[in-house]
Write a protein that holds these residues in place. Sequence first.
Motif, PDB file in Angstrom:
ATOM      1  N   ALA A   1      40.262 116.077  70.325  1.00  0.00           N
ATOM      2  CA  ALA A   1      38.442 115.974  70.506  1.00  0.00           C
ATOM      3  C   ALA A   1      38.176 116.149  69.630  1.00  0.00           C
ATOM      4  CB  ALA A   1      38.648 116.234  72.122  1.00  0.00           C
TER       5      ALA A   1
ATOM      6  N   LEU B   1      40.026 111.232  69.204  1.00  0.00           N
ATOM      7  CA  LEU B   1      39.932 110.183  70.387  1.00  0.00           C
ATOM      8  C   LEU B   1      38.201 109.689  70.493  1.00  0.00           C
ATOM      9  CD1 LEU B   1      39.938 112.852  73.331  1.00  0.00           C
ATOM     10  CD2 LEU B   1      41.912 111.982  71.825  1.00  0.00           C
TER      11      LEU B   1
ATOM     12  N   LEU C   1      39.760 116.890  77.105  1.00  0.00           N
ATOM     13  CA  LEU C   1      38.987 115.494  76.843  1.00  0.00           C
ATOM     14  C   LEU C   1      38.094 115.840  76.792  1.00  0.00           C
ATOM     15  CD1 LEU C   1      41.283 112.546  79.026  1.00  0.00           C
ATOM     16  CD2 LEU C   1      41.610 113.175  76.301  1.00  0.00           C
TER      17      LEU C   1
END
Length: 255
Positions: A114, A119, A211
């Motif tokens: 991330a 991502l 995330l």
Amino acid sequence: MPGLGVLREIGHLFALAVTVVKLTFRRPFQVREFIEQFWFIASVSILPAMLVTIPFGAVMALQVGSLIEQFGAQSLTGGASVLVMIQQASPLIVSLLISGVAGSAICADLGSRAIREELDAMKVMGVSPVQRLVVPRVLAVVLVALLLNGLVSVVGTLGGYFFTVYMQDGTPGAYVASFSALAQLPDLYISEIKAGIFGFIAGIVAAYRGLNPKGGPKGVGDVVNQSVVFTFLILFFVNTVLTAIYLQLVPSKGM
């Protein structure tokens, strides 16, 4: 308000769990990623699980045997210690190891991706990071938890047998007879159900925190610690709820 922030985080966590369940049945399924994650999680969890289970089962067998001896019911030591191991100790041992070892690795991996904006790049290319990275990891955690729970139950039962028979002068026949008199198949079912649910929770919490890191590389370390602590808290609460429901729905076998 802090309360709204907590509710928002819980809502996002549930939303991720629902998304993972939906995407599990959507093609293409990342078979290679699933196998790699399964092998990694199993390889780093099997030995610690066994090393933790042996002394844990021994202490539990000795403690249960000492308490039951005060009531003059030494013949029930085997059944009591094995039931505690299968119903309660085995799923918790597995879940704590999975969340501490595999969950932290998943969270750190996703968090590092991330902060490197991998991502975001996947989203720009039309690839869902949840389907590509999260789903195979969560399913791998669940499968390892189910299999590891069976291994821990066997090792814990054998450890309890050894310490009851050889350390407390118990008889093998009484140990086996008490176990067969008190145990029933739903005890094994609830153990596997707990292990599967705990593995799913551990994977979801680790993925969610991974995330959403904040603060660069230091933030990755922070979310890893947070994911482990949050998972522990959730697992103990869920274990209490599942145990209460099981005891209400499934009557004790008795002697």
